[in-house]
Enzyme design. Structure first.
Site, mmCIF file in Angstrom:
data_model
loop_
_atom_site.group_PDB
_atom_site.id
_atom_site.type_symbol
_atom_site.label_atom_id
_atom_site.label_comp_id
_atom_site.label_asym_id
_atom_site.label_seq_id
_atom_site.Cartn_x
_atom_site.Cartn_y
_atom_site.Cartn_z
ATOM 1 N N SER A 132 -37.992 -5.309 -70.387
ATOM 2 C CA SER A 132 -37.560 -5.520 -71.130
ATOM 3 C C SER A 132 -37.530 -3.983 -72.030
ATOM 4 O O SER A 132 -36.691 -4.353 -73.195
ATOM 5 C CB SER A 132 -37.486 -6.569 -71.680
ATOM 6 N N HIS A 183 -39.774 -4.433 -77.262
ATOM 7 C CA HIS A 183 -39.142 -4.433 -77.424
ATOM 8 C C HIS A 183 -38.543 -3.432 -78.343
ATOM 9 O O HIS A 183 -37.647 -2.586 -77.891
ATOM 10 C CB HIS A 183 -38.292 -6.007 -77.877
#
Length: 208
Positions: A132, A183
């Site tokens: 991610s 992230h």
């Protein structure tokens, strides 16, 4: 709308070779984890390259890369694979596979570095895996395009990008056990790496 995939699997492999390799690598490593004790087993994850700030493994620099190819549970793999399949291909076409690889891996590493720094600052042990951070690096590159290269992204795709980022940020903070700093770090890393690439290592599309 650049985020709608029309290709069959043969064309997908042809036009997006590195994205295809990344997907295959993620799936292969998930299978390896599954047959070696399970993808949600922390000891198994550490054995195969999970990122951690635990003192015994903290100097293993290679974990900043290998952790991007490991996933904790099928749902984790499925979610990241979907994002990679749908949203990454236009960036590979825009930059070319080599530059796109630098963006993906570089942004993922930046996200991992910032994540470890964050957990160290709050004196908390973390074990982190997943693509991610690198995927958010691709999002960061698209954010740069949406803000500063509006002529190469249509309005529908731009709105989709903004919506995706909004929900992604909310999701990162709302769901427990999400490495939100990876992230955010990936997003920032991708934004700036893309900006450097198009200035210092211009793809053919940007050359005059």
């Amino acid at each position: 709308m650049i985020f709608i995939r029309y290709e069959n699997w043969k064309d997908y492999l042809k036009y997006f070779p590195l994205t295809s390799i990344l997907l295959i690598a993620n799936v292969v490593m998930f299978i390896v984890l599954t047959f070696n004790g399970g993808s949600t087993n922390n000891m198994v994850l550490l054995k195969f390259g999970a990122l951690t700030n635990y003192e015994l493994f903290a100097q293993d620099w290679w974990r900043y890369v290998t952790s991007m190819f490991l996933h904790a549970g099928f749902g984790h793999l499925l979610f990241n694979s979907f994002a990679l399949i749908v949203f990454a291909p236009p960036m590979e076409r825009l930059l070319g596979s080599l530059r796109y690889g630098v963006l993906y891996l570089g942004g993922g590493v930046v996200g991992n570095i910032l994540a470890v720094a964050w957990y160290n600052s709050i004196d908390k042990i973390t074990i982190s895996v997943g693509a991610s951070g690198a995927i958010y690096a691709v999002y960061g590159a698209f954010l740069y395009v949406a803000l500063f290269q509006r002529n190469i992204m249509d309005e529908t795709s731009r709105k989709t990008m903004y919506t995706l980022l909004l929900f992604g940020i909310i999701f990162s903070f709302a769901v427990s056990n999400i490495n939100w700093m990876a992230h955010l770090g990936g997003l920032l890393g991708g934004f700036f790496i893309y900006g450097l690439i198009i200035r210092l290592w211009k793809p053919r599309i940007f050359r005059k």
